[in-house]
Enzyme design. Structure first.
Site, PDB file in Angstrom:
ATOM      1  N   ARG A  34     102.423  15.944 -47.242  1.00  0.00           N
ATOM      2  CA  ARG A  34     101.274  15.789 -48.144  1.00  0.00           C
ATOM      3  C   ARG A  34     100.502  17.086 -48.388  1.00  0.00           C
ATOM      4  O   ARG A  34      99.777  17.182 -49.377  1.00  0.00           O
ATOM      5  CB  ARG A  34     100.327  14.718 -47.608  1.00  0.00           C
ATOM      6  CG  ARG A  34     100.926  13.324 -47.644  1.00  0.00           C
ATOM      7  CD  ARG A  34      99.888  12.249 -47.443  1.00  0.00           C
ATOM      8  NE  ARG A  34     100.471  10.917 -47.490  1.00  0.00           N
ATOM      9  CZ  ARG A  34      99.780   9.791 -47.368  1.00  0.00           C
ATOM     10  NH1 ARG A  34      98.462   9.841 -47.194  1.00  0.00           N
ATOM     11  NH2 ARG A  34     100.378   8.623 -47.425  1.00  0.00           N
ATOM     12  N   ASP A 144      82.499   5.875 -48.146  1.00  0.00           N
ATOM     13  CA  ASP A 144      83.850   6.315 -47.814  1.00  0.00           C
ATOM     14  C   ASP A 144      83.780   7.785 -47.435  1.00  0.00           C
ATOM     15  O   ASP A 144      82.872   8.506 -47.862  1.00  0.00           O
ATOM     16  CB  ASP A 144      84.803   6.116 -48.998  1.00  0.00           C
ATOM     17  CG  ASP A 144      86.256   6.036 -48.550  1.00  0.00           C
ATOM     18  OD1 ASP A 144      86.780   4.920 -48.435  1.00  0.00           O
ATOM     19  OD2 ASP A 144      86.859   7.094 -48.295  1.00  0.00           O
TER      20      ASP A 144
END
Length: 270
Positions: A34, A144
């Site tokens: 990633r 978040d």
């Protein structure tokens, strides 16, 4: 793919776990896959100098970008429907009665991802209170760790496929068609959600304690120690009689969990 030595891997995952609670100790390949392309685009030849920069803390934006790439944000409307059935049948009637004097609810969607959860909660609140909804303050705090996913949530825009789990009548009442197969959350629902960045490893110091905390499918990324610590902090941030909903794939340590178990993934503060 850039090379990530065992030493740099350990430095990086320990930093992430210490500061953000996310356990990537068995995710070396995920980190490499990633991050490699973006690191190469920034001119890094390997992970060593990159890890040095991350650990230095000099560039918070670099840390944010890393977390955005490493954390998975998968959610959908009406995920784990049993929770919302219990919300409708048990929690909201209780809260409506216990808050009849101040008409103010305090609900937190912790780890809100792209917004489906807090918007679903808000639609249930609107349905439950009906014509009396304007008389109540039912705003949902949605947090978040990823600013990128919060920016997505704030757009409150979804595809027709995203809306498929919802009742057809809700699609008509709570969404506005903005294009071919594109829908925006209605202002009444959108304004009921307050989005803020928040790291669950930080002390919970919001102004009010919560009647209900949703933290679903977030703690699966945490070590047991981190999870137990977070649950204790959730407990302190919950009013007596308040509820905690976690994901059905998650579990709490019975011997140290301060909440009372009610049903799978549903807990209550005595």
């Amino acid at each position: 793919m850039l090379n990530l030595t065992d030493s740099d891997f350990q430095r990086l995952y320990r930093y992430i776990q210490k500061h953000y609670g996310i356990d990537l100790s068995k995710k070396k390949q995920l980190i490499v896959s990633r991050l490699s392309n973006s690191l190469a685009a920034q001119g890094f030849q390997d992970f060593s100098a990159y890890v040095d920069d991350i650990l230095s803390g000099r560039d918070p934006g670099m840390v944010t970008a890393m977390l955005n790439k490493l954390t998975t944000n998968y959610t959908y409307f009406l995920r784990e429907k049993e929770h919302f059935q219990y919300l409708w049948e048990v929690v909201l009637p209780y809260l409506a009665q216990s808050h009849s004097h101040d008409r103010t609810l305090s609900i937190w969607s912790a780890g809100c991802s792209s917004g489906e959860e807090p918007f679903t909660i808000s639609m249930y609140l609107k349905e439950f209170f009906g014509s009396k909804a304007p008389l109540w303050d039912t705003r949902v705090l949605a947090t978040d760790i990823s600013q990128k996913i919060l920016d997505t949530a704030k757009t409150a825009s979804y595809t027709e496929e995203n809306l498929s789990p919802l009742p057809a009548s809700w699609k008509q009442k709570y969404f506005i068609r903005t294009g071919e197969g594109e829908y925006a959350v209605s202002p009444a629902i959108k304004s009921n959600v307050i989005f803020k960045p928040f790291n669950l490893m930080e002390p919970i110091r919001f102004k009010k304690k919560f009647d209900l905390i949703f933290c679903r499918n977030v703690m699966i990324y945490f070590s047991q120690e981190t999870k137990d610590s977070l649950v204790r902090r959730f407990y302190e941030a919950t009013v007596p009689g308040g509820y905690l909903f976690i994901g059905h794939s998650e579990s709490l340590t019975k011997s140290v969990c301060p909440y009372r178990y009610l049903l799978p993934a549903i807990y209550r503060k005595a």
